[in-house]
Design a protein around this motif. Structure first.
Motif, PDB file in Angstrom:
ATOM      1  N   UNK A   1       0.823  -1.220   0.000  1.00 52.40           N
ATOM      2  CA  UNK A   1       0.000   0.000   0.000  1.00 52.40           C
ATOM      3  C   UNK A   1       0.853   1.265   0.000  1.00 52.40           C
ATOM      4  N   UNK A   2       1.897   1.279   0.833  1.00 52.32           N
ATOM      5  CA  UNK A   2       2.743   2.472   0.886  1.00 52.32           C
ATOM      6  C   UNK A   2       3.511   2.651  -0.429  1.00 52.32           C
ATOM      7  N   UNK A   3       3.788   1.552  -1.106  1.00 51.08           N
ATOM      8  CA  UNK A   3       4.480   1.671  -2.394  1.00 51.08           C
ATOM      9  C   UNK A   3       3.551   2.340  -3.405  1.00 51.08           C
ATOM     10  N   UNK A   4       2.283   1.936  -3.409  1.00 49.04           N
ATOM     11  CA  UNK A   4       1.314   2.570  -4.322  1.00 49.04           C
ATOM     12  C   UNK A   4       1.200   4.063  -3.979  1.00 49.04           C
ATOM     13  N   UNK A   5       1.137   4.378  -2.680  1.00 51.90           N
ATOM     14  CA  UNK A   5       1.105   5.808  -2.285  1.00 51.90           C
ATOM     15  C   UNK A   5       2.319   6.534  -2.840  1.00 51.90           C
ATOM     16  N   UNK A   6       3.472   5.913  -2.703  1.00 45.73           N
ATOM     17  CA  UNK A   6       4.717   6.563  -3.151  1.00 45.73           C
ATOM     18  C   UNK A   6       4.689   6.818  -4.649  1.00 45.73           C
ATOM     19  N   UNK A   7       4.097   5.923  -5.399  1.00 50.38           N
ATOM     20  CA  UNK A   7       4.071   6.111  -6.855  1.00 50.38           C
ATOM     21  C   UNK A   7       3.220   7.341  -7.198  1.00 50.38           C
ATOM     22  N   UNK A   8       2.107   7.518  -6.481  1.00 48.09           N
ATOM     23  CA  UNK A   8       1.294   8.727  -6.720  1.00 48.09           C
ATOM     24  C   UNK A   8       2.103   9.995  -6.399  1.00 48.09           C
ATOM     25  N   UNK A   9       2.821   9.951  -5.274  1.00 49.93           N
ATOM     26  CA  UNK A   9       3.621  11.133  -4.886  1.00 49.93           C
ATOM     27  C   UNK A   9       4.715  11.377  -5.934  1.00 49.93           C
ATOM     28  N   UNK A  10       5.352  10.287  -6.371  1.00 42.84           N
ATOM     29  CA  UNK A  10       6.422  10.421  -7.370  1.00 42.84           C
ATOM     30  C   UNK A  10       5.876  10.995  -8.672  1.00 42.84           C
ATOM     31  N   UNK A  11       4.669  10.564  -9.045  1.00 46.21           N
ATOM     32  CA  UNK A  11       4.072  11.066 -10.289  1.00 46.21           C
ATOM     33  C   UNK A  11       3.897  12.582 -10.195  1.00 46.21           C
ATOM     34  N   UNK A  12       3.413  13.052  -9.040  1.00 42.39           N
ATOM     35  CA  UNK A  12       3.244  14.502  -8.841  1.00 42.39           C
ATOM     36  C   UNK A  12       4.582  15.226  -8.948  1.00 42.39           C
TER      37      UNK A  12
END
Ligand SMILES: Cc1cc2nc3c(=O)[nH]c(=O)nc-3n(C[C@H](O)[C@H](O)[C@H](O)COP(=O)(O)OP(=O)(O)OC[C@H]3O[C@@H](n4cnc5c(N)ncnc54)[C@H](O)[C@@H]3O)c2cc1C
Ligand code: FES
Ligand code: FES
Lengths: 295, 162
Positions: B144-155
């Motif tokens: 779950x935290x990896x998916x969160x990180x991908x959203x943050x990285x995309x931003x």
């Protein structure tokens, strides 16, 4: 573990590769994407003394339209097929199948020819090739021949290819009018090999009765298994819910003899055969009859 | 003893010429011959994804390639990701911020897989992210935290490029 030593050749042309194949025969293995061969070498399940790497041969890949369908070079990577607008247009069944194969990193390297030549009984593409009546081209220094899918897959990891032959091209004809298709599988995790899967292609006549139903299962036997009893149950029938149910039961009871292994029991696989047969037949008939397809 | 073969390969922008045995895996070449130990080896049969590197820009399993096959090719490992020694790549920053790693063994494989994915898809859905990382195993985070990180990285990557 590490692979055992071998002699490495990276021929720059197909004739050069074919000469090496006739020179080394049984001792040599072709290295295509390596996504099945290298794991087995790392575990020392395979021990070829010579590897003939096809990756330096320029024109063994590529996707062309052929006979309403597709001709695909053996070294075409999975990812190229997965992202090809021509594949979506000519053979949406193949387009829909590609993302079910392994994981993105593996599809970046693995090849269409490799998947077919490897003939894993749980693999998607051998079943698809049988379902659409495709064929493969085998070339050797002796000449070339085309082999129909029904004659190509012989046993677990065994095809009709001779030790000096290289698979160079795959042909998949387009589906005739009033055809429908569907593909589905159940696997433990997304991208794993399927416990059971099926590629289904049907054709109906002008009055909507079933002319032909080809269900090819994977993960249930020693290769891609064509459900012939089920096809007989449907032939000439209107594809009602009852007819589909009867065909699915025939497939599970008569057409497959699934194994028990660490992943699933034979009884569970048989159950999945019934479920997947029913699901894909319904979708395929809906497509053939021009109805909306519930996914 | 098999013959040694000379290869020329560019790794993280540096050109190397080395002699290798044909059976040397690219993962071992990167780790042992080049001492770039950020590329991890978990399974050596293509299942875990911790050995993922970019081969001519595309994520691949370095445990399923031979070093000889990299001759003439361009490789990027996790050591080549950050722009300079004082800054992390936005994907690395995002993993840090979102607690997307615990032991960190799987992390190099994840970030190398995600770099081209986010360059192609600047606004991915959860489902697209999970599909993109389906070939990488993590035993710690629960993803779950990896998916969160991908959203943050995309931003972050969108901001950096705008
Ligand atoms: C973790 C993991 C999961 C996977 N999951 C799936 C899956 O769900 N479904 C699936 O279908 N596959 C799956 N695969 C396998 C993957 O699709 C392989 O890429 C494919 O089966 C083999 O293709 P390759 O090009 O890598 O062949 P290679 O590994 O290079 O070769 C495989 C075999 O075929 C022979 N061969 C290859 N090309 C030719 C040719 N042109 N002519 C003659 N012989 C040839 C080789 O000598 C070798 O014996 C998975 C692999 C891994 C590592
Ligand atoms: S070490 Fe390469 S996939 Fe696990
Ligand atoms: S953080 Fe430990 S395996 Fe992923």
């Amino acid at each position: 573990m590490k692979p055992p030593p071998f002699k490495y050749h990276a021929p720059a042309s197909l004739p050069e590769a074919l000469d090496l194949m006739s020179q080394y025969g049984y001792d040599a293995k072709v290295l295509a994407g390596g996504q099945s061969l290298v794991p087995t070498m790392n575990f020392r399940l395979a021990n070829p003394s010579v590897l003939i790497d096809l990756n330096r041969i320029p024109d063994l890949g590529g996707i062309r339209s052929w006979n309403g369908g597709l001709s695909i070079g053996a070294m075409t990577r999975h990812v190229q097929v997965e992202k090809s607008p021509m594949v979506l247009d000519k053979l949406p069944l193949l387009y829909t199948t590609m993302p079910k194969i392994a994981h993105p990193q593996i599809r970046n390297r693995g090849t269409i020819g490799g998947s077919l030549a490897h003939a894993d009984p749980a693999a998607e593409l051998p079943a698809l090739l049988r379902a659409v009546r495709g064929q493969v081209k085998a070339q050797s220094a002796r000449g070339e021949r085309w082999i129909n899918a029904d004659a190509f897959f012989i046993d677990f990891f065994t095809t009709a290819l001779q030790p000096d032959e290289i698979l160079t091209e795959v042909r998949m004809p387009g589906l005739p009018a009033r055809s429908g298709w569907a593909v589905d599988e159940i696997s433990r995790r997304h991208g794993d090999f399927a416990l059971v899967g099926v590629t289904t292609v049907v054709r109906v006549n002008a009055s909507g009765a079933c002319d032909e139903a080809r269900m090819v299962f994977f993960g249930v036997g020693d290769g891609p298994v064509l459900a012939e009893t089920a096809a007989g149950v449907l032939r000439g029938e209107q594809p009602t819910a009852e007819a589909v149910q009867a065909a699915a039961e025939a497939a599970a009871e008569k057409d497959v003899d699934p194994p028990t292994d660490v992943h699933a029991t034979a009884a569970y696989r048989r159950h999945l055969v019934k479920v997947l047969a029913k699901r894909t037949l319904q979708q395929a008939f809906d497509r053939a009859l021009g109805k909306e397809v519930a996914s | 003893m098999t013959d040694l073969i000379t290869i020329n390969v560019r790794v993280n922008g540096v050109d190397y010429q080395r002699q290798v045995e044909p059976r040397l895996l690219l993962s071992d070449f990167i780790r042992h011959d080049l001492n770039l130990t950020g590329t991890h080896v978990g399974c050596e049969h293509g299942v875990c994804g911790s050995c993922t590197i970019l081969f001519d820009g595309q994520p691949m399993r370095s445990c399923l390639l031979f070093a000889v096959q990299a001759d003439g090719h361009n490789i990027l490992t996790v050591e080549g990701l950050a722009p300079d020694p004082d800054h992390l790549h936005p994907i690395q920053e995002a993993f840090h911020e979102a607690h997307a790693l615990q032991c960190g063994f799987c992390t190099p494989g994840f970030v190398m897989t995600l770099k081209p994915f986010l360059e192609e898809n600047s606004d991915p859905t959860d489902e697209e992210i999970r599909e993109a990382i389906s070939g990488n195993l993590c035993r710690c985070t629960g993803y779950d935290h990896i998916v969160d990180a991908v959203h943050i990285a995309a931003e972050k990557m969108k901001e950096a490029s705008s």
